[in-house]
Design a protein around this motif. Structure first.
Motif, PDB file in Angstrom:
ATOM      1  N   ARG A 134      -6.202  -1.412  -1.135  1.00 31.03           N
ATOM      2  CA  ARG A 134      -5.523  -0.135  -1.400  1.00 31.03           C
ATOM      3  C   ARG A 134      -4.671   0.265  -0.203  1.00 31.03           C
ATOM      4  O   ARG A 134      -4.970  -0.077   0.934  1.00 31.03           O
ATOM      5  CB  ARG A 134      -6.554   0.982  -1.654  1.00 31.03           C
ATOM      6  CG  ARG A 134      -7.600   0.719  -2.721  1.00 31.03           C
ATOM      7  CD  ARG A 134      -7.074   0.586  -4.129  1.00 31.03           C
ATOM      8  NE  ARG A 134      -6.420   1.766  -4.661  1.00 31.03           N
ATOM      9  CZ  ARG A 134      -7.036   2.725  -5.345  1.00 31.03           C
ATOM     10  NH1 ARG A 134      -8.336   2.670  -5.553  1.00 31.03           N
ATOM     11  NH2 ARG A 134      -6.340   3.751  -5.813  1.00 31.03           N
ATOM     12  N   ARG A 135      -3.616   1.016  -0.466  1.00 31.74           N
ATOM     13  CA  ARG A 135      -2.760   1.564   0.592  1.00 31.74           C
ATOM     14  C   ARG A 135      -3.292   2.955   0.922  1.00 31.74           C
ATOM     15  O   ARG A 135      -3.323   3.832   0.070  1.00 31.74           O
ATOM     16  CB  ARG A 135      -1.310   1.597   0.116  1.00 31.74           C
ATOM     17  CG  ARG A 135      -0.339   1.970   1.209  1.00 31.74           C
ATOM     18  CD  ARG A 135       1.095   1.628   0.803  1.00 31.74           C
ATOM     19  NE  ARG A 135       2.049   2.377   1.602  1.00 31.74           N
ATOM     20  CZ  ARG A 135       2.424   2.049   2.826  1.00 31.74           C
ATOM     21  NH1 ARG A 135       1.934   0.958   3.393  1.00 31.74           N
ATOM     22  NH2 ARG A 135       3.290   2.798   3.495  1.00 31.74           N
ATOM     23  N   VAL A 136      -3.718   3.144   2.178  1.00 34.18           N
ATOM     24  CA  VAL A 136      -4.441   4.344   2.584  1.00 34.18           C
ATOM     25  C   VAL A 136      -3.848   4.931   3.855  1.00 34.18           C
ATOM     26  O   VAL A 136      -3.678   4.235   4.854  1.00 34.18           O
ATOM     27  CB  VAL A 136      -5.937   4.006   2.843  1.00 34.18           C
ATOM     28  CG1 VAL A 136      -6.704   5.223   3.321  1.00 34.18           C
ATOM     29  CG2 VAL A 136      -6.579   3.428   1.590  1.00 34.18           C
ATOM     30  N   SER A 137      -3.570   6.222   3.818  1.00 31.82           N
ATOM     31  CA  SER A 137      -3.174   6.939   5.024  1.00 31.82           C
ATOM     32  C   SER A 137      -4.408   7.584   5.636  1.00 31.82           C
ATOM     33  O   SER A 137      -5.408   7.807   4.958  1.00 31.82           O
ATOM     34  CB  SER A 137      -2.132   8.012   4.703  1.00 31.82           C
ATOM     35  OG  SER A 137      -1.802   8.720   5.881  1.00 31.82           O
ATOM     36  N   ALA A 149     -11.763  -2.402   6.626  1.00 32.26           N
ATOM     37  CA  ALA A 149     -12.359  -2.248   5.290  1.00 32.26           C
ATOM     38  C   ALA A 149     -11.503  -2.920   4.214  1.00 32.26           C
ATOM     39  O   ALA A 149     -11.787  -2.789   3.029  1.00 32.26           O
ATOM     40  CB  ALA A 149     -12.543  -0.765   4.974  1.00 32.26           C
ATOM     41  N   GLY A 150     -10.441  -3.617   4.634  1.00 33.17           N
ATOM     42  CA  GLY A 150      -9.610  -4.354   3.693  1.00 33.17           C
ATOM     43  C   GLY A 150      -8.467  -3.563   3.100  1.00 33.17           C
ATOM     44  O   GLY A 150      -7.783  -4.043   2.197  1.00 33.17           O
ATOM     45  N   GLY A 151      -8.246  -2.346   3.621  1.00 33.30           N
ATOM     46  CA  GLY A 151      -7.136  -1.545   3.136  1.00 33.30           C
ATOM     47  C   GLY A 151      -5.873  -1.819   3.920  1.00 33.30           C
ATOM     48  O   GLY A 151      -5.900  -2.399   5.006  1.00 33.30           O
ATOM     49  N   THR A 163       0.084   7.952  -2.215  1.00 34.11           N
ATOM     50  CA  THR A 163      -0.636   7.858  -3.489  1.00 34.11           C
ATOM     51  C   THR A 163      -0.706   6.394  -3.882  1.00 34.11           C
ATOM     52  O   THR A 163       0.314   5.697  -3.920  1.00 34.11           O
ATOM     53  CB  THR A 163       0.077   8.665  -4.593  1.00 34.11           C
ATOM     54  OG1 THR A 163       0.173  10.032  -4.187  1.00 34.11           O
ATOM     55  CG2 THR A 163      -0.691   8.588  -5.908  1.00 34.11           C
ATOM     56  N   ASP A 164      -1.906   5.926  -4.174  1.00 33.65           N
ATOM     57  CA  ASP A 164      -2.128   4.567  -4.656  1.00 33.65           C
ATOM     58  C   ASP A 164      -3.022   4.686  -5.885  1.00 33.65           C
ATOM     59  O   ASP A 164      -4.246   4.768  -5.774  1.00 33.65           O
ATOM     60  CB  ASP A 164      -2.789   3.712  -3.575  1.00 33.65           C
ATOM     61  CG  ASP A 164      -2.964   2.254  -4.002  1.00 33.65           C
ATOM     62  OD1 ASP A 164      -2.929   1.967  -5.215  1.00 33.65           O
ATOM     63  OD2 ASP A 164      -3.153   1.399  -3.120  1.00 33.65           O
ATOM     64  N   GLY A 165      -2.402   4.763  -7.047  1.00 32.08           N
ATOM     65  CA  GLY A 165      -3.168   4.951  -8.283  1.00 32.08           C
ATOM     66  C   GLY A 165      -3.856   6.303  -8.291  1.00 32.08           C
ATOM     67  O   GLY A 165      -3.213   7.343  -8.171  1.00 32.08           O
ATOM     68  N   VAL A 168      -5.298   9.561  -3.331  1.00 29.49           N
ATOM     69  CA  VAL A 168      -4.303  10.293  -2.558  1.00 29.49           C
ATOM     70  C   VAL A 168      -4.866  10.492  -1.152  1.00 29.49           C
ATOM     71  O   VAL A 168      -5.979  10.998  -0.992  1.00 29.49           O
ATOM     72  CB  VAL A 168      -3.976  11.664  -3.189  1.00 29.49           C
ATOM     73  CG1 VAL A 168      -2.987  12.443  -2.320  1.00 29.49           C
ATOM     74  CG2 VAL A 168      -3.441  11.492  -4.607  1.00 29.49           C
ATOM     75  N   THR A 169      -4.091  10.084  -0.139  1.00 27.01           N
ATOM     76  CA  THR A 169      -4.537  10.215   1.249  1.00 27.01           C
ATOM     77  C   THR A 169      -3.407  10.770   2.100  1.00 27.01           C
ATOM     78  O   THR A 169      -2.237  10.674   1.738  1.00 27.01           O
ATOM     79  CB  THR A 169      -5.012   8.859   1.813  1.00 27.01           C
ATOM     80  OG1 THR A 169      -3.981   7.876   1.628  1.00 27.01           O
ATOM     81  CG2 THR A 169      -6.295   8.388   1.127  1.00 27.01           C
TER      82      THR A 169
END
Length: 193
Positions: A134-137, A149-151, A163-165, A168-169
Protein backbone atom coordinates in the motif's frame (compact mmCIF):
# COMPACT_ATOMS: atom_id res chain seq x y z
CA UNK A 1 -26.25 9.79 3.05
CA UNK A 2 -26.63 7.58 6.07
CA UNK A 3 -24.51 8.46 9.07
CA UNK A 4 -21.53 6.17 9.53
CA UNK A 5 -20.37 4.64 12.78
CA UNK A 6 -16.68 5.47 13.14
CA UNK A 7 -14.31 4.02 15.71
CA UNK A 8 -11.42 6.25 16.74
CA UNK A 9 -8.34 4.84 18.46
CA UNK A 10 -6.64 7.26 20.83
CA UNK A 11 -4.33 7.00 23.81
CA UNK A 12 -2.36 9.05 26.27
CA UNK A 13 -0.25 11.66 24.49
CA UNK A 14 -1.95 11.26 21.16
CA UNK A 15 -1.47 14.50 19.25
CA UNK A 16 -4.04 17.05 20.44
CA UNK A 17 -5.18 18.38 17.04
CA UNK A 18 -5.14 14.87 15.58
CA UNK A 19 -7.68 13.78 18.18
CA UNK A 20 -9.83 16.87 18.68
CA UNK A 21 -10.21 18.13 15.11
CA UNK A 22 -11.18 14.85 13.37
CA UNK A 23 -13.44 13.86 16.26
CA UNK A 24 -15.33 17.16 16.12
CA UNK A 25 -15.34 17.45 12.32
CA UNK A 26 -16.73 13.97 11.78
CA UNK A 27 -19.42 14.61 14.39
CA UNK A 28 -20.19 17.94 12.73
CA UNK A 29 -21.08 16.30 9.42
CA UNK A 30 -23.40 13.84 11.17
CA UNK A 31 -21.34 10.72 11.75
CA UNK A 32 -21.20 8.87 15.06
CA UNK A 33 -17.65 8.74 16.41
CA UNK A 34 -16.72 6.51 19.33
CA UNK A 35 -13.31 7.40 20.75
CA UNK A 36 -11.71 4.58 22.73
CA UNK A 37 -8.46 3.77 24.50
CA UNK A 38 -7.42 0.33 25.76
CA UNK A 39 -7.47 0.14 29.56
CA UNK A 40 -9.81 3.13 29.91
CA UNK A 41 -13.56 3.40 30.09
CA UNK A 42 -16.17 5.79 28.75
CA UNK A 43 -15.95 9.05 30.68
CA UNK A 44 -12.26 8.66 31.50
CA UNK A 45 -9.72 10.94 29.87
CA UNK A 46 -6.55 10.66 27.86
CA UNK A 47 -3.90 13.35 28.02
CA UNK A 48 -2.91 14.81 24.67
CA UNK A 49 0.31 16.41 23.45
CA UNK A 50 0.70 19.34 21.09
CA UNK A 51 3.29 18.79 18.38
CA UNK A 52 4.50 21.87 16.58
CA UNK A 53 6.99 22.69 13.86
CA UNK A 54 9.16 25.51 15.17
CA UNK A 55 12.28 25.23 13.03
CA UNK A 56 14.02 22.49 15.02
CA UNK A 57 15.29 19.23 13.55
CA UNK A 58 12.11 17.53 14.77
CA UNK A 59 8.75 18.64 16.10
CA UNK A 60 8.43 20.06 19.60
CA UNK A 61 6.02 18.61 22.13
CA UNK A 62 3.99 20.33 24.82
CA UNK A 63 1.17 19.17 27.07
CA UNK A 64 -2.21 19.44 25.39
CA UNK A 65 -5.78 19.09 26.58
CA UNK A 66 -7.54 16.27 28.35
CA UNK A 67 -9.84 14.40 25.95
CA UNK A 68 -12.84 12.55 27.35
CA UNK A 69 -13.50 9.11 25.90
CA UNK A 70 -17.10 8.50 24.86
CA UNK A 71 -16.92 4.70 24.62
CA UNK A 72 -15.14 1.81 26.35
CA UNK A 73 -12.57 -0.13 24.30
CA UNK A 74 -13.39 -3.47 25.95
CA UNK A 75 -17.08 -3.09 25.05
CA UNK A 76 -16.82 -2.13 21.37
CA UNK A 77 -16.96 -4.64 18.53
CA UNK A 78 -15.10 -3.67 15.37
CA UNK A 79 -17.78 -5.38 13.27
CA UNK A 80 -20.32 -2.79 14.50
CA UNK A 81 -18.39 0.06 12.86
CA UNK A 82 -18.17 1.31 9.30
CA UNK A 83 -14.73 2.95 9.54
CA UNK A 84 -11.64 3.45 11.70
CA UNK A 85 -9.57 6.55 12.46
CA UNK A 86 -6.13 6.26 14.10
CA UNK A 87 -4.89 9.44 15.74
CA UNK A 88 -1.20 10.27 15.65
CA UNK A 89 1.19 11.44 18.33
CA UNK A 90 2.94 9.09 20.73
CA UNK A 91 -0.07 6.86 21.44
CA UNK A 92 0.40 4.61 18.36
CA UNK A 93 3.89 3.75 19.61
CA UNK A 94 2.51 1.87 22.60
CA UNK A 95 -0.93 0.96 21.23
CA UNK A 96 0.78 -1.23 18.63
CA UNK A 97 1.99 -3.46 21.47
CA UNK A 98 -1.61 -4.44 22.36
CA UNK A 99 -2.79 -7.57 20.46
CA UNK A 100 -6.45 -6.53 20.83
CA UNK A 101 -5.76 -3.16 19.21
CA UNK A 102 -3.90 -4.86 16.37
CA UNK A 103 -6.89 -7.19 15.86
CA UNK A 104 -9.20 -4.17 15.58
CA UNK A 105 -6.99 -2.57 12.94
CA UNK A 106 -6.76 -5.85 11.02
CA UNK A 107 -10.55 -6.19 11.04
CA UNK A 108 -10.98 -2.88 9.19
CA UNK A 109 -8.17 -3.64 6.74
CA UNK A 110 -9.36 -7.17 5.97
CA UNK A 111 -13.00 -6.06 5.61
CA UNK A 112 -11.86 -3.26 3.25
CA UNK A 113 -13.64 -0.69 5.41
CA UNK A 114 -12.57 2.97 5.30
CA UNK A 115 -9.43 3.41 7.39
CA UNK A 116 -7.59 6.65 8.15
CA UNK A 117 -4.34 7.27 9.99
CA UNK A 118 -2.42 10.47 10.47
CA UNK A 119 1.17 11.18 11.46
CA UNK A 120 2.50 8.43 13.76
CA UNK A 121 -0.72 6.44 13.23
CA UNK A 122 1.24 4.60 10.53
CA UNK A 123 3.16 2.89 13.36
CA UNK A 124 -0.06 1.16 14.34
CA UNK A 125 -0.81 0.19 10.74
CA UNK A 126 2.72 -1.22 10.41
CA UNK A 127 2.40 -3.08 13.71
CA UNK A 128 -0.87 -4.63 12.52
CA UNK A 129 0.86 -5.66 9.28
CA UNK A 130 -1.85 -4.17 7.05
CA UNK A 131 0.15 -1.91 4.72
CA UNK A 132 2.14 -4.33 2.60
CA UNK A 133 1.90 -3.16 -1.00
CA UNK A 134 0.00 0.00 0.00
CA UNK A 135 1.02 3.63 -0.54
CA UNK A 136 1.09 5.23 2.92
CA UNK A 137 1.88 8.71 4.16
CA UNK A 138 3.05 9.39 7.70
CA UNK A 139 5.23 11.73 9.66
CA UNK A 140 8.62 11.46 7.87
CA UNK A 141 10.27 9.86 10.91
CA UNK A 142 7.91 6.90 10.42
CA UNK A 143 8.98 6.31 6.81
CA UNK A 144 11.37 3.46 7.76
CA UNK A 145 8.57 1.64 9.58
CA UNK A 146 6.23 2.01 6.61
CA UNK A 147 8.91 0.57 4.32
CA UNK A 148 9.87 -2.23 6.74
CA UNK A 149 6.18 -3.24 6.87
CA UNK A 150 6.18 -3.57 3.07
CA UNK A 151 4.44 -0.30 2.32
CA UNK A 152 5.49 2.38 -0.12
CA UNK A 153 6.14 5.58 1.80
CA UNK A 154 4.30 8.52 0.20
CA UNK A 155 6.64 11.48 0.62
CA UNK A 156 4.03 14.22 0.22
CA UNK A 157 3.66 17.79 1.44
CA UNK A 158 2.89 18.25 5.15
CA UNK A 159 -0.57 19.56 4.22
CA UNK A 160 -1.44 16.83 1.71
CA UNK A 161 -3.12 13.42 1.99
CA UNK A 162 -2.68 10.06 0.29
CA UNK A 163 -5.57 7.79 -0.66
CA UNK A 164 -4.95 4.16 -1.58
CA UNK A 165 -8.30 2.43 -1.99
CA UNK A 166 -9.99 2.42 1.42
CA UNK A 167 -6.89 3.80 3.17
CA UNK A 168 -6.39 7.53 3.75
CA UNK A 169 -3.15 8.73 5.38
CA UNK A 170 -1.46 12.05 6.00
CA UNK A 171 1.85 13.30 7.46
CA UNK A 172 0.59 15.57 10.26
CA UNK A 173 -2.17 17.89 11.47
CA UNK A 174 -1.55 20.60 8.82
CA UNK A 175 -3.13 18.07 6.44
CA UNK A 176 -6.52 18.04 8.20
CA UNK A 177 -8.38 19.76 5.35
CA UNK A 178 -6.92 17.34 2.80
CA UNK A 179 -7.22 14.06 4.67
CA UNK A 180 -10.63 14.78 6.17
CA UNK A 181 -11.95 15.66 2.69
CA UNK A 182 -10.42 12.47 1.27
CA UNK A 183 -11.77 10.36 4.14
CA UNK A 184 -15.28 11.81 3.71
CA UNK A 185 -15.07 10.84 0.03
CA UNK A 186 -14.05 7.28 0.92
CA UNK A 187 -16.92 7.18 3.45
CA UNK A 188 -19.33 8.29 0.74
CA UNK A 189 -20.19 11.49 2.62
CA UNK A 190 -21.42 14.28 0.37
CA UNK A 191 -21.51 17.85 1.54
CA UNK A 192 -23.47 20.27 -0.59
CA UNK A 193 -23.39 24.03 -0.30
Amino acid sequence: MAAKRILMLVGDFAEDYEVMVPFQALLMVGHQVDAVCPGKEKGEKVKTAIHDFEGDQTYTEKRGHDFTLNATFQEVKASDYDALVVAGGRAPEYLRLDPEVLAVVRHFAEANKPLAAICHGAQLLAGAEVIEGRRVSAYPACAPEVRLAGGEYADIAIDAAETDGNLVTAPAWPAHPAWLAAFLKVLGTRITL
